[in-house]
Structures are given as C-alpha cells and as structure tokens.
Design a protein around this motif. Structure first.
Motif, short mmCIF file in Angstrom:
data_model
loop_
_atom_site.label_atom_id
_atom_site.label_comp_id
_atom_site.label_asym_id
_atom_site.label_seq_id
_atom_site.Cartn_x
_atom_site.Cartn_y
_atom_site.Cartn_z
N GLN A 4 0.84 -1.19 0.00
CA GLN A 4 0.00 0.00 0.00
C GLN A 4 0.88 1.24 0.00
OE1 GLN A 4 -2.21 -0.51 3.64
NE2 GLN A 4 -3.95 -1.36 2.55
N THR A 5 0.37 2.31 -0.60
CA THR A 5 1.10 3.57 -0.49
C THR A 5 0.94 4.09 0.92
OG1 THR A 5 -0.74 4.99 -1.14
CG2 THR A 5 0.67 4.19 -2.91
N ALA A 6 2.00 4.68 1.42
CA ALA A 6 1.97 5.21 2.78
C ALA A 6 1.10 6.47 2.86
CB ALA A 6 3.38 5.54 3.22
N ILE A 7 0.88 7.10 1.74
CA ILE A 7 0.14 8.36 1.72
C ILE A 7 -1.36 8.11 1.62
CG2 ILE A 7 -0.17 10.52 0.43
CD1 ILE A 7 2.82 10.07 -0.48
N THR A 8 -1.78 7.25 0.71
CA THR A 8 -3.21 7.06 0.46
C THR A 8 -3.76 5.74 0.99
OG1 THR A 8 -2.82 5.99 -1.66
CG2 THR A 8 -3.04 8.40 -1.68
N ASN A 9 -2.91 4.80 1.32
CA ASN A 9 -3.30 3.45 1.74
C ASN A 9 -3.99 2.66 0.63
OD1 ASN A 9 -2.19 3.49 4.31
ND2 ASN A 9 -3.98 4.53 5.14
N LYS A 69 19.84 1.96 -6.45
CA LYS A 69 18.56 2.17 -5.76
C LYS A 69 17.44 1.46 -6.52
CE LYS A 69 19.67 6.46 -3.48
NZ LYS A 69 19.74 5.94 -2.13
N LYS A 70 16.47 0.98 -5.76
CA LYS A 70 15.27 0.37 -6.34
C LYS A 70 14.09 1.28 -6.00
CE LYS A 70 15.85 -3.65 -4.42
NZ LYS A 70 15.60 -5.05 -4.06
N TYR A 71 13.08 1.23 -6.85
CA TYR A 71 11.97 2.18 -6.75
C TYR A 71 10.63 1.49 -6.57
CZ TYR A 71 15.42 5.53 -8.28
OH TYR A 71 16.54 6.31 -8.35
N GLU A 114 12.95 2.76 -2.53
CA GLU A 114 12.45 1.91 -1.45
C GLU A 114 12.79 2.51 -0.09
OE1 GLU A 114 13.93 -2.05 -2.13
OE2 GLU A 114 12.22 -2.54 -3.41
N ASP A 115 13.99 3.09 0.04
CA ASP A 115 14.38 3.71 1.31
C ASP A 115 13.47 4.88 1.65
OD1 ASP A 115 16.47 1.89 1.54
OD2 ASP A 115 17.94 3.26 0.65
N ASP A 116 13.22 5.74 0.69
CA ASP A 116 12.32 6.88 0.94
C ASP A 116 10.92 6.40 1.27
OD1 ASP A 116 14.37 8.67 0.48
OD2 ASP A 116 13.75 9.15 -1.57
N PHE A 117 10.48 5.35 0.59
CA PHE A 117 9.14 4.82 0.83
C PHE A 117 9.02 4.32 2.27
CE2 PHE A 117 5.79 1.63 0.64
CZ PHE A 117 4.82 2.33 -0.03
N ARG A 118 10.07 3.62 2.76
CA ARG A 118 10.04 3.14 4.15
C ARG A 118 10.02 4.32 5.12
NH1 ARG A 118 12.91 -1.29 2.03
NH2 ARG A 118 14.90 -0.23 2.05
N ASP A 119 10.76 5.39 4.81
CA ASP A 119 10.77 6.57 5.68
C ASP A 119 9.40 7.22 5.72
OD1 ASP A 119 13.44 6.16 6.21
OD2 ASP A 119 14.16 7.70 4.82
N ILE A 120 8.72 7.29 4.58
CA ILE A 120 7.38 7.89 4.51
C ILE A 120 6.40 7.04 5.32
CG2 ILE A 120 5.42 8.40 2.99
CD1 ILE A 120 7.53 8.97 0.77
#
Length: 122
Positions: A4-9, A69-71, A114-120
């Motif tokens: 899931q996106t961390a912003i919208t779920n 980096k992976k996205y 992926e790192d930024d996504f985990r931080d968000i």
C-alpha cells in the motif's frame, strides 16, 4: 514487500522493470565485495598480495559496494473510471457516484526509492 502507499493506503503500487536490473547489478556488486573481502583477509594473514581497487591503487581497507537504488511507484492516478474510453475503476466506484470514489479522485503518482518509501511509511 509493501503493498500500500503510505500516503493514500491504496493498494495499487508496484516496482518498475528497472528494479530487475538493479537487483542483478546489486548482486554482482555484493559478489565482487565478498571476493575482495576474502583477498583482503588473505593479505592481512600474509598469504596473498595486497588487493587493489578499480583505480589500481593498493587498498588499505575494503570499500563498501555501490548499490543501485530500487523504486516503488503508485498507479492510482491511472486507474480512474472513464465511461468514454471504457476505463474501469478497480473498485467499480462501489458505494459512490461514478468517478467520485477514493480511487477515482486520488491524484497520487508517487515514485520513490524503497528507502524513501520506508521513511514515509514509518
């Protein structure tokens, strides 16, 4: 793996095809790193020559591998219902007027490492 996106779920995220290349390059980098660590350990025990870096200089320590980096990307913005083109909402706007459901009104177009996504998500 995050679903899931961390912003919208919303659950409309995936990894772009470029991640397969990054996985292979990262595996190659880790394999080369392991070989270099073994060579370095042998040199420290005086059982082999001092390893050199890619630039040909003698190494005093083993540098960490450079990882690609992976996205992760979100597709919410691409999934809205449009009766004129025949595009259908993945939840069929259930319980909402057409094009008024949370998916159809979402403007998320996240593309993050992926790192930024985990931080968000934290």
């Amino acid at each position: 793996a995050q679903t899931q996106t961390a912003i919208t779920n919303h659950e409309y995220i995936d990894q772009p095809p470029s991640n397969a290349d990054a996985n292979k390059l990262n595996k190659d980098a880790m394999d080369a790193y392991a070989v270099l660590q073994k060579e370095f350990a042998l040199w420290k025990k005086r059982k082999g020559p001092q390893p050199t870096g890619l630039d040909g200089k003698l190494l005093k320590k083993v540098p960490p591998p450079e990882m690609k980096k992976k996205y992760i990307r979100c597709h919410c913005r691409q999934l809205m219902a449009n009766p004129r083109t025949g595009d259908k909402c993945p939840i069929k706007c259930k319980g909402y007027p057409i094009r008024q459901c949370p998916i159809c009104t979402c403007s998320c177009n996240m593309y993050a490492t992926e790192d930024d996504f985990r931080d968000i998500a934290a």
